[in-house]
Design a protein around this motif. Structure first.
Motif, mmCIF file in Angstrom:
data_model
loop_
_atom_site.group_PDB
_atom_site.id
_atom_site.type_symbol
_atom_site.label_atom_id
_atom_site.label_comp_id
_atom_site.label_asym_id
_atom_site.label_seq_id
_atom_site.Cartn_x
_atom_site.Cartn_y
_atom_site.Cartn_z
ATOM 1 N N GLY A 94 -25.506 36.089 21.171
ATOM 2 C CA GLY A 94 -26.795 35.437 20.970
ATOM 3 C C GLY A 94 -27.402 34.975 22.281
ATOM 4 O O GLY A 94 -28.616 35.130 22.513
ATOM 5 N N ALA A 111 -32.011 38.287 27.499
ATOM 6 C CA ALA A 111 -32.830 39.508 27.516
ATOM 7 C C ALA A 111 -34.273 39.164 27.152
ATOM 8 O O ALA A 111 -35.221 39.680 27.766
ATOM 9 N N LEU A 154 -28.750 37.989 24.088
ATOM 10 C CA LEU A 154 -30.049 38.385 23.536
ATOM 11 C C LEU A 154 -31.154 37.442 24.005
ATOM 12 O O LEU A 154 -32.264 37.882 24.331
#
Length: 162
Positions: A137, A143, A140
């Motif tokens: 998580g 990102a 992500l």
């Protein structure tokens, strides 16, 4: 906990997060008007006191225990310093990074620090193990920060006549 209770907690947490970029953007303008970001930080914190005191009085909250105040460890008083740090850095960085960029980076920092707080149970928090899905998580989220911060469209209205 019931689904309705969880929904209420989720909505309140989202409201808490949603007010932060508004506070930061408003304080940026206040800092410009007052001549320095630190004056805006002080003004923001003073307004907080002015807003909070009538609420405390209206709720008829008892005064804090002097015994606790006198024996509380110094780290318990650091929250105010962290508030000054966040408000001041927001005032300086938000105009440079944009609201979305600053908030994405601030949120990434909050999540990474929160995982450490949870994992180690620092400051009396319940320990919550760092797991692979949590690490995924965070990856992500990072990102997303890269996409938000480094893939901006050109600013509107800045074209010059050739």
């Amino acid at each position: 906990m019931s689904t309705l209770h969880w929904t209420g907690l989720i909505v309140l947490a989202m409201i808490a997060g949603a007010v932060v970029p508004f506070q930061s953007a408003i304080n940026v303008n206040l800092g410009r008007g007052l001549g320095h970001p630190l004056w805006a930080t002080l003004a923001s914190l003073l307004v907080s006191v002015v807003v909070l005191l009538p609420i405390i009085v209206a709720l008829r909250l008892p005064l804090p225990s002097l015994a606790f105040i006198s024996k509380a460890p110094l780290w318990m008083w650091a929250g105010g310093a962290f508030g000054v740090c966040f408000i001041s850095l927001a005032l300086v960085l938000l105009p440079k990074l944009g609201a979305a960029g600053f908030m994405a980076l601030a949120l990434a920092g909050q999540v990474v620090a929160s995982l450490s707080l949870d994992h180690f149970g620092w400051f009396g928090l319940m320990e919550r193990q760092l797991t692979l899905p949590k690490v995924f998580g965070v990856a992500l989220l990072m990102a997303g920060v890269v996409l938000i911060q480094f893939f901006d469209a050109p600013a509107k209205g800045l074209a010059t006549a050739g």
